[in-house]
Design a protein around this motif. Structure first.
Motif, PDB file in Angstrom:
ATOM      1  N   GLY A  59       0.719  -1.147  -0.267  1.00 19.44           N
ATOM      2  CA  GLY A  59      -0.001   0.152  -0.082  1.00 19.44           C
ATOM      3  C   GLY A  59       0.785   1.682  -0.150  1.00 19.44           C
ATOM      4  O   GLY A  59       0.176   2.631   0.045  1.00 19.44           O
ATOM      5  N   THR A  60       2.044   1.209   0.018  1.00 22.56           N
ATOM      6  CA  THR A  60       2.559   2.348  -0.651  1.00 22.56           C
ATOM      7  C   THR A  60       3.786   2.232  -1.289  1.00 22.56           C
ATOM      8  O   THR A  60       4.208   1.685  -1.967  1.00 22.56           O
ATOM      9  CB  THR A  60       3.840   2.816   0.648  1.00 22.56           C
ATOM     10  N   ALA A  61       4.160   3.452  -1.896  1.00 20.07           N
ATOM     11  CA  ALA A  61       5.070   3.736  -2.995  1.00 20.07           C
ATOM     12  C   ALA A  61       6.287   3.213  -3.083  1.00 20.07           C
ATOM     13  O   ALA A  61       7.195   2.945  -4.245  1.00 20.07           O
ATOM     14  CB  ALA A  61       4.761   5.286  -3.382  1.00 20.07           C
ATOM     15  N   THR A  62       7.511   3.572  -1.318  1.00 18.82           N
ATOM     16  CA  THR A  62       8.244   3.270  -1.924  1.00 18.82           C
ATOM     17  C   THR A  62       8.680   1.889  -1.297  1.00 18.82           C
ATOM     18  O   THR A  62       9.252   1.105  -0.687  1.00 18.82           O
ATOM     19  CB  THR A  62       8.734   4.193  -0.393  1.00 18.82           C
ATOM     20  N   GLY A  63       7.210   0.807  -0.660  1.00 19.45           N
ATOM     21  CA  GLY A  63       7.351  -0.417   0.444  1.00 19.45           C
ATOM     22  C   GLY A  63       7.940  -0.030   1.471  1.00 19.45           C
ATOM     23  O   GLY A  63       8.001  -0.822   2.116  1.00 19.45           O
ATOM     24  N   ASP A  64       7.512   0.754   2.373  1.00 17.76           N
ATOM     25  CA  ASP A  64       8.014   1.734   3.400  1.00 17.76           C
ATOM     26  C   ASP A  64       9.604   1.678   3.173  1.00 17.76           C
ATOM     27  O   ASP A  64      10.319   0.944   4.424  1.00 17.76           O
ATOM     28  CB  ASP A  64       7.329   0.756   4.828  1.00 17.76           C
ATOM     29  N   SER A  65      10.317   1.939   2.179  1.00 21.43           N
ATOM     30  CA  SER A  65      11.331   1.825   1.793  1.00 21.43           C
ATOM     31  C   SER A  65      12.367   2.674   3.239  1.00 21.43           C
ATOM     32  O   SER A  65      11.867   3.642   3.071  1.00 21.43           O
ATOM     33  CB  SER A  65      12.584   2.015   0.716  1.00 21.43           C
ATOM     34  N   PRO A  66      13.169   3.412   3.515  1.00 23.33           N
ATOM     35  CA  PRO A  66      14.538   3.447   4.640  1.00 23.33           C
ATOM     36  C   PRO A  66      14.562   4.837   3.705  1.00 23.33           C
ATOM     37  O   PRO A  66      14.217   5.087   2.580  1.00 23.33           O
ATOM     38  CB  PRO A  66      15.378   2.933   4.807  1.00 23.33           C
ATOM     39  N   TYR A  67      14.976   6.154   4.505  1.00 25.83           N
ATOM     40  CA  TYR A  67      14.748   7.590   4.094  1.00 25.83           C
ATOM     41  C   TYR A  67      15.853   8.075   4.641  1.00 25.83           C
ATOM     42  O   TYR A  67      16.186   7.606   5.824  1.00 25.83           O
ATOM     43  CB  TYR A  67      13.594   7.940   4.007  1.00 25.83           C
ATOM     44  N   TYR A  68      16.132   9.730   4.969  1.00 25.66           N
ATOM     45  CA  TYR A  68      17.039  10.315   5.020  1.00 25.66           C
ATOM     46  C   TYR A  68      15.899  10.998   6.148  1.00 25.66           C
ATOM     47  O   TYR A  68      15.015  11.325   6.182  1.00 25.66           O
ATOM     48  CB  TYR A  68      17.426  11.877   4.554  1.00 25.66           C
ATOM     49  N   THR A  69      16.391  10.967   7.494  1.00 24.64           N
ATOM     50  CA  THR A  69      15.837  11.728   8.571  1.00 24.64           C
ATOM     51  C   THR A  69      16.102  13.230   8.852  1.00 24.64           C
ATOM     52  O   THR A  69      15.739  13.773   9.893  1.00 24.64           O
ATOM     53  CB  THR A  69      15.786  10.688   9.702  1.00 24.64           C
ATOM     54  N   GLN A  70      17.523  13.563   8.394  1.00 23.91           N
ATOM     55  CA  GLN A  70      18.146  14.440   9.198  1.00 23.91           C
ATOM     56  C   GLN A  70      17.127  15.756   8.361  1.00 23.91           C
ATOM     57  O   GLN A  70      16.315  15.965   7.310  1.00 23.91           O
ATOM     58  CB  GLN A  70      19.014  15.120   8.256  1.00 23.91           C
ATOM     59  N   SER A 245       4.681   6.129   7.577  1.00 24.24           N
ATOM     60  CA  SER A 245       5.434   5.707   9.197  1.00 24.24           C
ATOM     61  C   SER A 245       4.805   7.619   9.784  1.00 24.24           C
ATOM     62  O   SER A 245       5.459   8.370   8.971  1.00 24.24           O
ATOM     63  CB  SER A 245       7.283   5.704   9.168  1.00 24.24           C
ATOM     64  N   THR A 246       4.751   7.663  10.665  1.00 15.30           N
ATOM     65  CA  THR A 246       4.710   9.161  11.512  1.00 15.30           C
ATOM     66  C   THR A 246       6.014   9.692  11.426  1.00 15.30           C
ATOM     67  O   THR A 246       5.966  11.110  10.910  1.00 15.30           O
ATOM     68  CB  THR A 246       3.862   8.542  12.920  1.00 15.30           C
ATOM     69  N   GLU A 247       7.191   9.426  11.497  1.00 15.30           N
ATOM     70  CA  GLU A 247       8.929   9.647  11.330  1.00 15.30           C
ATOM     71  C   GLU A 247       8.298  10.144   9.929  1.00 15.30           C
ATOM     72  O   GLU A 247       8.589  11.585  10.087  1.00 15.30           O
ATOM     73  CB  GLU A 247       9.504   8.768  12.029  1.00 15.30           C
ATOM     74  N   TYR A 248       7.955   9.462   8.993  1.00 16.90           N
ATOM     75  CA  TYR A 248       8.221  10.146   8.242  1.00 16.90           C
ATOM     76  C   TYR A 248       7.613  11.575   7.985  1.00 16.90           C
ATOM     77  O   TYR A 248       8.185  11.803   6.912  1.00 16.90           O
ATOM     78  CB  TYR A 248       8.322   8.567   6.834  1.00 16.90           C
ATOM     79  N   LEU A 249       5.969  10.572   7.937  1.00 18.93           N
ATOM     80  CA  LEU A 249       5.642  11.983   8.101  1.00 18.93           C
ATOM     81  C   LEU A 249       5.500  13.585   8.702  1.00 18.93           C
ATOM     82  O   LEU A 249       5.877  14.994   7.568  1.00 18.93           O
ATOM     83  CB  LEU A 249       3.709  11.483   8.261  1.00 18.93           C
ATOM     84  N   HIS A 250       6.354  13.695   9.802  1.00 19.50           N
ATOM     85  CA  HIS A 250       7.036  14.325  10.333  1.00 19.50           C
ATOM     86  C   HIS A 250       8.324  15.481   9.339  1.00 19.50           C
ATOM     87  O   HIS A 250       8.544  16.342   9.124  1.00 19.50           O
ATOM     88  CB  HIS A 250       7.246  14.290  11.547  1.00 19.50           C
ATOM     89  N   THR A 251       8.832  14.272   9.043  1.00 14.91           N
ATOM     90  CA  THR A 251      10.437  15.272   8.066  1.00 14.91           C
ATOM     91  C   THR A 251       9.398  15.265   7.086  1.00 14.91           C
ATOM     92  O   THR A 251      10.301  16.679   6.940  1.00 14.91           O
ATOM     93  CB  THR A 251      11.581  13.587   7.636  1.00 14.91           C
TER      94      THR A 251
END
Length: 576
Positions: A59-70, A245-251
């Motif tokens: 259900g996501t574009a990225t497959g919930d792959s990792p991302y940059y959090t800076q 990911s709520t962290e992804y949303l916030h970032t």
């Protein structure tokens, strides 16, 4: 040093009711049984705002792959409440976006706002996602066509630390025939790209590693399910559909707001890369009741495939990483012509044949998923796909890569289409291409006016001709106009009617003439010298078209003869 929010958000942290509501809304929008409508678009491009929940396995574009959090710094590019573009290479480094990447985001916004104005897509949202997903295409390392210099790949989605997504593209995009990986500057997994992929740069190919294609696809994906991104709940839902990911949303929201307050353009390849990633473990800070943990080797970065050092460790600096050769490029031994045939086209036309190469490994087996760069070399105005001088194409399951259609320019002559392997220095394959001039098999007068003049005067009417080829109008055909001695012996005449050159001197052969878009040509003014009589003008075209036109020049009427009158005065007597 600018104050910062903290380089990472703690994993699993929430931001209160807004995020909780957004997650709940996302879950509701992705209920079982919701499917994407079939596309009735011949090109396969999905119209903006059309479609249901994106069709990736989880259900996501990225497959919930990792991302940059800076996160961005607290000091903004400009004062709060503004939304401007700062001058080139001006302002904080974090606010700089590489030129091609910035152009792709703005083009996607313009396109989608025209086709789906209700979505209210801002390009700064694409920039926020692009920053978090790939550091703006690894700092803008793209070619003139917007394609990354090497594929941007996320980690293998094999269920170890990430989602478990079996291969859906036979490795065509990610080089992995067993499991999928997120691909490109906007990190689409192949199954999502299969539905949402776009050809935004007109090269005839939907390439997730092309920033123009990827930005357009991301914009359409975010606008799905009739979302209005000016509404906070829809905005949150759209971002969470990219990565749950709520962290992804916030970032992403942090970068979105940061870019809204001002950005500036930097040259491609010079953008600032983020440092922290969601899959990079932290070293726990020792405390009264804690024992320091041993740093763990960071997981591979989706943009380079190499470990990242922990930038928070004193005395360490992220090293400059050399480009990583894609797996398919390691396997390939050579490329060869796959039976392209002759490349010939008329000026302004499209070549019937397309350059095609076959990639083989050392055993002679085809290599799929290999990046092949096609480039036009030589003095020509021809292009690939109607827009570019170079494009990168990925080999299919049979190991073949075909260039986009080659469009001839208006300049006749020969040039070369060169195919090379991206990331390797193997021998290229070169295709010779020839552009021939436009032709017309028929020339006719455009009107039936008699063309006459008096000696020493200008012809009252201009000559109008029409060119056709196989009965159709022939535009942009080069014609030659010549004053000839006779139809049987068409030598250039040295007397009679003439054109004028730029200095006003007589000219009896005229070149550099071209028909307009309707196949018509009006000749410049024609002048008569002192010779009276019937003269011939002949026009010729490449392809055999010819027309001969009569020009009549008469002597002026004689002046009246004076005769004596009975009173002795002289009167003019008209000459009979």
């Amino acid at each position: 040093m600018a104050a910062q929010f903290g380089r990472r958000l703690r994993r699993g942290a929430t931001s209160g009711a807004v995020v909780a509501a957004a997650v709940a809304a996302l879950a509701a929008s992705q209920a079982p049984g919701v499917t994407s409508p079939p596309s009735d678009n011949a090109s396969g491009d999905r119209p903006a705002g059309v479609g249901d929940t994106p069709p990736s396995p989880d259900g996501t574009a990225t497959g919930d792959s990792p991302y940059y959090t800076q996160l961005p710094p607290l000091n903004t590019p400009n004062k709060p409440g503004t939304s401007i573009d700062l001058p080139v290479i001006t302002g904080p480094a974090e606010a700089g976006i590489p030129a091609s990447v910035l152009a792709a985001y703005k083009r996607a916004e313009q396109s989608i706002r025209a086709s789906d104005p209700a979505c209210n897509l801002p390009w700064q949202l694409l920039a926020g996602i692009g920053k978090v997903e790939s550091g703006q295409a690894r700092g803008g390392r793209v070619d003139a066509n917007g394609t990354t210099d090497s594929p941007i790949l996320g980690p293998v989605l094999n269920g170890v630390g990430f989602a478990n997504i079996s291969d859906t593209d036979n490795g065509a995009f990610d080089g992995d025939a067993k499991h999928d990986r997120a691909v490109g500057p906007m990190q689409f997994i192949p199954s999502t790209w299969a539905t949402w992929g776009q050809d935004a740069n007109g090269d005839g190919r939907k390439d997730p590693n092309n920033i123009y294609d990827a930005a357009q696809a991301a914009g359409l994906y975010l606008c799905a399910n009739n979302r209005d991104l000016a509404v906070k709940a829809d905005l949150d839902r759209a971002i969470l559909s990219y990565n749950r990911s709520t962290e992804y949303l916030h970032t992403v929201l942090s970068w979105f707001e940061y870019y809204k307050r001002g950005t500036h353009q930097v040259p491609d390849g010079t953008g600032q890369l983020p440092v922290d990633r969601s899959d990079t473990p932290r070293t726990t800070t020792p405390g009264p009741t804690q024992t320091p943990t041993t740093p763990v080797t960071p997981a591979p970065s989706p943009s380079t495939g190499t470990p990242k050092p922990n930038p928070s460790t004193p005395g360490t600096t992220p090293p400059t990483k050399p480009p990583v050769t894609p797996p398919a490029a390691v396997k390939v031994s050579r490329i060869k012509d796959a039976g392209t045939g002759a490349l010939t086209a008329t000026a302004g036309g499209v070549f019937a044949a397309r350059p095609v190469v076959l990639a083989l490994d050392a055993t002679g087996r085809p290599v799929a998923g290999l990046g092949v760069r096609f480039e036009i070399v030589g003095s020509t105005d021809a292009n690939l796909g109607g827009v570019a001088k170079s494009v990168t194409v990925t080999t299919d399951s049979a190991g073949k890569a075909a260039a986009p259609p080659v469009r001839a320019g208006e300049r006749p002559g020969t040039f070369t289409v060169r195919a090379t392997v991206v990331g390797r220095t193997l021998a290229p394959v070169e295709f010779s291409a020839t552009v021939t001039e436009r032709t017309a098999d028929t020339l006719v007068r455009g009107d039936a006016k008699e063309l006459t003049a008096t000696t020493g005067e200008q012809f009252a009417d201009r000559v109008l001709v029409k060119a056709t080829l196989d009965g159709a109008v022939a535009p942009s055909v080069a014609l030659t106009a010549t004053m000839i001695t006779s139809a049987d012996d068409p030598q250039t005449n040295t007397k009679g009617p003439y054109f004028k050159d730029a200095e006003g001197n007589p000219l009896r052969t005229l070149t550099g003439l071209k028909t307009d878009e309707n196949g018509l040509l009006t000749l410049p003014d024609i002048y008569a010298d002192g010779e009276a009589g019937t003269f011939l003008l002949r026009l010729t075209a490449p392809g055999g078209g010819t027309v001969t036109i009569e020009l009549k020049v008469t002597a002026p009427a004689p002046a009246p003869t004076p005769t004596p009158s009975p009173t002795g005065s002289t009167e003019a007597t008209p000459t009979p």
